[in-house]
Design an enzyme around this catalytic site. Structure first.
Site, PDB file in Angstrom:
ATOM      1  N   GLU A 115      13.598  10.328 -35.479  1.00 34.05           N
ATOM      2  CA  GLU A 115      12.488  10.332 -36.406  1.00 34.05           C
ATOM      3  C   GLU A 115      12.890  10.894 -37.822  1.00 34.05           C
ATOM      4  O   GLU A 115      12.441  10.634 -38.952  1.00 34.05           O
ATOM      5  CB  GLU A 115      11.491  11.433 -35.740  1.00 34.05           C
ATOM      6  CG  GLU A 115      10.742  10.792 -34.666  1.00 34.05           C
ATOM      7  CD  GLU A 115       9.914  11.820 -33.919  1.00 34.05           C
ATOM      8  OE1 GLU A 115       9.488  11.329 -32.906  1.00 34.05           O
ATOM      9  OE2 GLU A 115      10.454  12.933 -33.788  1.00 34.05           O
ATOM     10  N   GLY A 167      18.052  15.921 -27.353  1.00 32.95           N
ATOM     11  CA  GLY A 167      18.445  15.713 -25.800  1.00 32.95           C
ATOM     12  C   GLY A 167      19.236  16.810 -25.283  1.00 32.95           C
ATOM     13  O   GLY A 167      19.398  18.125 -25.252  1.00 32.95           O
ATOM     14  N   LYS A 181       0.824  -1.170  -0.040  1.00 31.13           N
ATOM     15  CA  LYS A 181       0.035  -0.067  -0.088  1.00 31.13           C
ATOM     16  C   LYS A 181       0.946   1.325  -0.104  1.00 31.13           C
ATOM     17  O   LYS A 181       1.430   1.663   0.836  1.00 31.13           O
ATOM     18  CB  LYS A 181      -0.955   0.011   1.224  1.00 31.13           C
ATOM     19  CG  LYS A 181      -1.961   1.204   1.384  1.00 31.13           C
ATOM     20  CD  LYS A 181      -2.613   1.158   2.673  1.00 31.13           C
ATOM     21  CE  LYS A 181      -3.823  -0.016   2.106  1.00 31.13           C
ATOM     22  NZ  LYS A 181      -4.638   0.028   3.236  1.00 31.13           N
ATOM     23  N   SER A 230      15.363  18.280 -32.146  1.00 29.30           N
ATOM     24  CA  SER A 230      15.698  18.100 -30.739  1.00 29.30           C
ATOM     25  C   SER A 230      16.908  17.131 -30.523  1.00 29.30           C
ATOM     26  O   SER A 230      16.381  15.846 -31.172  1.00 29.30           O
ATOM     27  CB  SER A 230      14.221  17.952 -29.850  1.00 29.30           C
ATOM     28  OG  SER A 230      13.770  16.807 -30.243  1.00 29.30           O
ATOM     29  N   GLY A 250       6.438  16.672 -12.134  1.00 34.44           N
ATOM     30  CA  GLY A 250       5.205  16.351 -12.910  1.00 34.44           C
ATOM     31  C   GLY A 250       4.961  17.016 -14.212  1.00 34.44           C
ATOM     32  O   GLY A 250       5.701  16.951 -15.070  1.00 34.44           O
ATOM     33  N   LYS A 256       9.593  19.471 -36.018  1.00 35.12           N
ATOM     34  CA  LYS A 256      10.454  19.272 -34.919  1.00 35.12           C
ATOM     35  C   LYS A 256      10.540  17.812 -34.605  1.00 35.12           C
ATOM     36  O   LYS A 256       9.886  17.282 -33.695  1.00 35.12           O
ATOM     37  CB  LYS A 256       9.846  19.816 -33.445  1.00 35.12           C
ATOM     38  CG  LYS A 256      10.831  19.917 -32.411  1.00 35.12           C
ATOM     39  CD  LYS A 256      10.114  20.308 -31.278  1.00 35.12           C
ATOM     40  CE  LYS A 256       9.548  19.248 -30.514  1.00 35.12           C
ATOM     41  NZ  LYS A 256      10.433  18.303 -30.136  1.00 35.12           N
ATOM     42  N   ASP A 283       6.729  20.042 -25.912  1.00 38.60           N
ATOM     43  CA  ASP A 283       5.598  20.991 -26.381  1.00 38.60           C
ATOM     44  C   ASP A 283       6.158  22.627 -25.987  1.00 38.60           C
ATOM     45  O   ASP A 283       5.668  23.357 -26.340  1.00 38.60           O
ATOM     46  CB  ASP A 283       4.541  20.588 -25.506  1.00 38.60           C
ATOM     47  CG  ASP A 283       3.807  19.483 -26.122  1.00 38.60           C
ATOM     48  OD1 ASP A 283       3.913  19.206 -27.442  1.00 38.60           O
ATOM     49  OD2 ASP A 283       3.499  18.535 -25.468  1.00 38.60           O
ATOM     50  N   ARG A 333      -9.017  10.316 -22.356  1.00 40.57           N
ATOM     51  CA  ARG A 333      -8.142   9.515 -21.539  1.00 40.57           C
ATOM     52  C   ARG A 333      -7.460  10.179 -20.359  1.00 40.57           C
ATOM     53  O   ARG A 333      -7.659  11.315 -20.206  1.00 40.57           O
ATOM     54  CB  ARG A 333      -7.178   8.748 -22.670  1.00 40.57           C
ATOM     55  CG  ARG A 333      -6.213   9.983 -23.119  1.00 40.57           C
ATOM     56  CD  ARG A 333      -5.402   9.497 -24.088  1.00 40.57           C
ATOM     57  NE  ARG A 333      -4.564  10.570 -24.749  1.00 40.57           N
ATOM     58  CZ  ARG A 333      -3.094  10.590 -24.549  1.00 40.57           C
ATOM     59  NH1 ARG A 333      -2.378   9.465 -24.104  1.00 40.57           N
ATOM     60  NH2 ARG A 333      -2.466  11.339 -25.142  1.00 40.57           N
ATOM     61  N   ARG A 346       1.716   5.162   0.041  1.00 40.19           N
ATOM     62  CA  ARG A 346       1.215   6.224   0.569  1.00 40.19           C
ATOM     63  C   ARG A 346       1.674   7.498  -0.337  1.00 40.19           C
ATOM     64  O   ARG A 346       2.801   7.935  -0.291  1.00 40.19           O
ATOM     65  CB  ARG A 346       1.665   6.532   1.994  1.00 40.19           C
ATOM     66  CG  ARG A 346       1.531   5.411   2.822  1.00 40.19           C
ATOM     67  CD  ARG A 346      -0.096   5.304   3.259  1.00 40.19           C
ATOM     68  NE  ARG A 346      -0.375   4.264   4.089  1.00 40.19           N
ATOM     69  CZ  ARG A 346      -1.534   3.897   4.407  1.00 40.19           C
ATOM     70  NH1 ARG A 346      -2.920   4.592   4.066  1.00 40.19           N
ATOM     71  NH2 ARG A 346      -2.028   3.027   5.301  1.00 40.19           N
TER      72      ARG A 346
END
Length: 313
Positions: free
Chosen positions: A189, A225, A28, A223, A290, A184, A255, A91, A30
Site C-alpha cells: 500500500e 508481517g 458432510k 506493518s 478464529g 497504517k 486492528d 453482512r 462435522r
C-alpha cells in the site's frame, strides 16, 4: 469537553467461526459449534481497546437480523455503539479452521449498498460529538465513493481530532491528500501511495518520510508481517521486530495493532512505546484461533520482551 476515542466501521459484519478436522469437497463436514462475534475494522479496534481497559464509542451502519445481532453482541461486550439504521441486511463473514493442518479459510462476503445518505450521517455525528481520536478502519460499503474517507478526514481535522486510517486501495489514496495523523499501510500500500510498483524493505522509511514531508501524514506505521513494523515521524524512526509465537489466526491482528498504538498515544506514551505495544497487541492476536483478538496479559508480556531500533533524523 471532547470524548476520547471514536471508531468508524462503514462495512461491519458478523464474524462466524468454526473448525473442522479436514475440508473436503462433496462431503458432510462435522464442524465445531459456531461462534458469532461483532466484526469489521473499527469495531475490532473498539473490542481491542476494551481489552486494554480503554473505552471508546463505535459508529457503524446496521440493518436486518444481523444488524440486531451486531448491536446485541456489542452490548454484551459493554462497548458503546452509535448505530446508523440502514434498510439492508448487515453482512456476514465465515472463518473455518482446518485442525489437521492448522490452516485457516476466510470467506468474506460483500455488504449491500444502501440508499441511506450514510456519509452525511457520519459527518453530522462527528460535527456534533467532538473526539480527540477518530479511527476509521476497514472497507467501504459497496456504492460509497472513493473519497469517503477523505471527506471524513477533512471534517475530523476541522473538529481538531487526530484522524487514524487503516484501509486500502483508492479510498486510502484519496484520504492521504486530505491529511492524516496516523496512517497504517503495509509495504504494498505504501508503494502505491508512492506511485511505484514495489518497495524493498530498505526503501520503506524514505517513502514514508516523503509523505510526512509533503504534509499528508504526521505518523506512518508500516506493518511488515513477520519482519515487524516501522513507525516514522518527522524527526525519528522506530523499528521493532515481531516476536516469534505460534500463529493460529491472523484475523484482527492489524486492528489489534492499531488499538495498541492508539491506547499508548492516548496515554501520552513515547513513540517508541507506541510502536512496541502496537506490534505486541498485533502479534498476541495471532496466538488465538478464529476472531478472538488478543489477551491483554499476552500483549503485556510480549511488550516487555521486545526491543526497538531507533534513531533521530
Amino acid at each position: 469537553m471532547k470524548n476520547m476515542i471514536l471508531t468508524i466501521t462503514l462495512n461491519p459484519t458478523i464474524d462466524k467461526s468454526t473448525s473442522v478436522e479436514k475440508i473436503a469437497p462433496e462431503s458432510k463436514l462435522r464442524c465445531a459449534a459456531m461462534k458469532h462475534e461483532p466484526g469489521g475494522g473499527g469495531i475490532n479496534v473498539s473490542k481491542a481497546l476494551k481489552k486494554l481497559g480503554s473505552d471508546s464509542k463505535t459508529l457503524f451502519p446496521a440493518g436486518g437480523y444481523n444488524g440486531l445481532m451486531l448491536k446485541h453482541l456489542l452490548h454484551e461486550e459493554h462497548i458503546e455503539a452509535e448505530v446508523i439504521p440502514v434498510e439492508k441486511e448487515t453482512r456476514e463473514n465465515f472463518i473455518v479452521l482446518e485442525t489437521s493442518t492448522n490452516k485457516q479459510y476466510r470467506f468474506n462476503l460483500p455488504g449491500e449498498p444502501t440508499s441511506i445518505p450514510l456519509l452525511e450521517k457520519v459527518i453530522e455525528y462527528i460535527q456534533n460529538n467532538p473526539f480527540e481520536y477518530i479511527i476509521a478502519s476497514g472497507s467501504l460499503l459497496p456504492g460509497m465513493t472513493d473519497d469517503t474517507y477523505a471527506q471524513i478526514a477533512k471534517v475530523a481535522a476541522s473538529m481538531g481530532a487526530k484522524f487514524i486510517l487503516d484501509t486500502s486501495g483508492p479510498a486510502l489514496e484519496a484520504a492521504v491528500n486530505e491529511g492524516i495523523y496516523l496512517l497504517k499501510p503495509n509495504i504494498g500500500e505504501l508503494a502505491k501511495l508512492s506511485g511505484i510498483q514495489w518497495l524493498e524493505a530498505d526503501g520503506v522509511e524514505a517513502a514514508a518520510r516523503k509523505l510526512i514531508d509533503q504534509g499528508k501524514v504526521t505518523l506512518v506505521a508500516v506493518s511488515m508481517g513477520a519482519a515487524g513494523a516501522l513507525l516514522i515521524s518527522k524527526d525519528a524512526s522506530y523499528k521493532v521486530l515481531a516476536p516469534e509465537v505460534e500463529k493460529r489466526s491472523t484475523v484482527g491482528a492489524g486492528d489489534s495493532m492499531v488499538a495498541g498504538m492508539v491506547y499508548m498515544l492516548s496515554q501520552g506514551k513515547t513513540l517508541e512505546e507506541v510502536i512496541r505495544f502496537g506490534v505486541a497487541c498485533g502479534t498476541a492476536a495471532t496466538m488465538n484461533h478464529g476472531t478472538e483478538l488478543f489477551y491483554k496479559e499476552d500483549a503485556e508480556r510480549l511488550f516487555q520482551t521486545m526491543k526497538v531500533e531507533s534513531y533521530q533524523v
